[in-house]
Enzyme design. Structure first.
Site, PDB file in Angstrom:
ATOM      1  NE  ARG A  76      21.782  24.066   0.153  1.00  0.00           N
ATOM      2  CZ  ARG A  76      22.151  22.990  -0.543  1.00  0.00           C
ATOM      3  NH1 ARG A  76      23.393  22.859  -0.938  1.00  0.00           N
ATOM      4  NH2 ARG A  76      21.288  22.051  -0.832  1.00  0.00           N
ATOM      5  CD  GLU A 113      14.044  11.726  -8.762  1.00  0.00           C
ATOM      6  OE1 GLU A 113      14.772  12.642  -8.360  1.00  0.00           O
ATOM      7  OE2 GLU A 113      13.449  11.742  -9.857  1.00  0.00           O
TER       8      GLU A 113
HETATM    9  P1  AMP Z   1      14.335  16.476   0.915  1.00  0.00           P
HETATM   10  O1  AMP Z   1      14.980  15.412   1.770  1.00  0.00           O
HETATM   11  O2  AMP Z   1      13.853  15.953  -0.400  1.00  0.00           O
HETATM   12  O3  AMP Z   1      13.284  17.266   1.668  1.00  0.00           O
HETATM   13  O4  AMP Z   1      15.485  17.460   0.500  1.00  0.00           O
HETATM   14  C1  AMP Z   1      15.962  18.352   1.412  1.00  0.00           C
HETATM   15  C2  AMP Z   1      17.449  18.547   1.303  1.00  0.00           C
HETATM   16  O5  AMP Z   1      17.911  18.594  -0.041  1.00  0.00           O
HETATM   17  C3  AMP Z   1      17.766  19.872   1.934  1.00  0.00           C
HETATM   18  O6  AMP Z   1      18.800  19.648   2.869  1.00  0.00           O
HETATM   19  C4  AMP Z   1      18.158  20.778   0.806  1.00  0.00           C
HETATM   20  O7  AMP Z   1      19.389  21.378   1.107  1.00  0.00           O
HETATM   21  C5  AMP Z   1      18.287  19.895  -0.423  1.00  0.00           C
HETATM   22  N1  AMP Z   1      17.391  20.279  -1.532  1.00  0.00           N
HETATM   23  C6  AMP Z   1      16.369  19.557  -2.042  1.00  0.00           C
HETATM   24  N2  AMP Z   1      15.798  20.157  -3.085  1.00  0.00           N
HETATM   25  C7  AMP Z   1      16.454  21.318  -3.251  1.00  0.00           C
HETATM   26  C8  AMP Z   1      16.341  22.413  -4.177  1.00  0.00           C
HETATM   27  N3  AMP Z   1      15.412  22.439  -5.161  1.00  0.00           N
HETATM   28  N4  AMP Z   1      17.192  23.451  -4.032  1.00  0.00           N
HETATM   29  C9  AMP Z   1      18.123  23.452  -3.063  1.00  0.00           C
HETATM   30  N5  AMP Z   1      18.295  22.459  -2.179  1.00  0.00           N
HETATM   31  C10 AMP Z   1      17.486  21.397  -2.260  1.00  0.00           C
END
Ligand code: AMP
Length: 190
Positions: A76, A113
């Site tokens: 995205r 995770e």
């Molecule tokens: P992070 O690496 O944990 O910061 O996760 C970020 C990536 O995961 C982004 O590229 C988001 O597209 C996706 N992502 C993580 N959590 C969500 C969520 N609750 N809703 C939508 N996309 C998420």
């Protein structure tokens, strides 16, 4: 969805984002509330306003463009980062999941995770000294942004700013990305 705009009252853009980002409980797995941005993308006025607000992070106070490249993360992040790059007159660079890029690539592995993931970026995508704006849809744990910033560092380029549509402020995203300046168009606190 609850938001915590810095001004104390929601701006018009924050209200629009709140209305057009859909919560999907238990997707893609139980316990996760997925932030679905497809209603926002389908609304031309809202999508345009988001691209303009994210692109503003690549300009200085006088409106001059201060970045050479916009980097977006699969998948995205691509949808937002590519039009931001066009708005700024800058190039777009994709960061992809392992094994998707055809050329010689920098690689960074990071913790999820459960388990580990890798992100890759073509070695010739950035020149040493390039100033980079990172754009993604959601900042959650910050792992994706931190890994992408490492890829940019491997290319001897510099992340000047991180711009995301939505920050999940109950997760340690801001902490994980250290000193990188971060702008979120909307912050969700629960
Ligand atoms: P992070 O690496 O944990 O910061 O996760 C970020 C990536 O995961 C982004 O590229 C988001 O597209 C996706 N992502 C993580 N959590 C969500 C969520 N609750 N809703 C939508 N996309 C998420």
């Amino acid at each position: 969805m609850s938001t915590s705009p810095t001004s104390g009252h929601a701006t018009e853009l924050e209200a629009t984002l709140t209305a057009l980002i859909r919560d999907v409980p238990d997707f893609p797995k139980p316990g996760i509330v997925f932030k679905d941005i497809t209603p926002l993308l389908a609304d031309h006025d809202a999508f345009s306003a988001v691209i303009e607000a994210l692109a503003a992070r690549g300009r200085d106070a006088d409106g001059r463009v201060v970045v050479d490249k916009v980097v977006g993360m699969e998948a995205r992040g691509f949808i937002l980062a590519a039009p931001v790059a066009l708005a700024l007159g800058a190039g777009f660079v994709p960061v992809r999941k392992a094994g998707k890029l055809p050329g010689d690539s920098h690689v960074v592995s990071y913790q999820l995770e459960y388990g580990e993931a890798s992100l890759e970026m073509h070695r010739d995508a950035l020149a040493a000294g390039d100033r980079v704006l990172l754009v993604d849809d959601v900042l959650a744990t910050g792992g994706t942004v931190a890994a992408t910033a490492q890829l940019v560092g491997q290319a001897q380029a510099t992340v000047t700013e991180v711009a995301v549509l939505l920050e999940l402020s109950f997760l340690p995203g801001r902490r994980s990305i250290g000193a990188l300046p971060l702008t979120a168009l909307i912050s969700v606190s629960e």
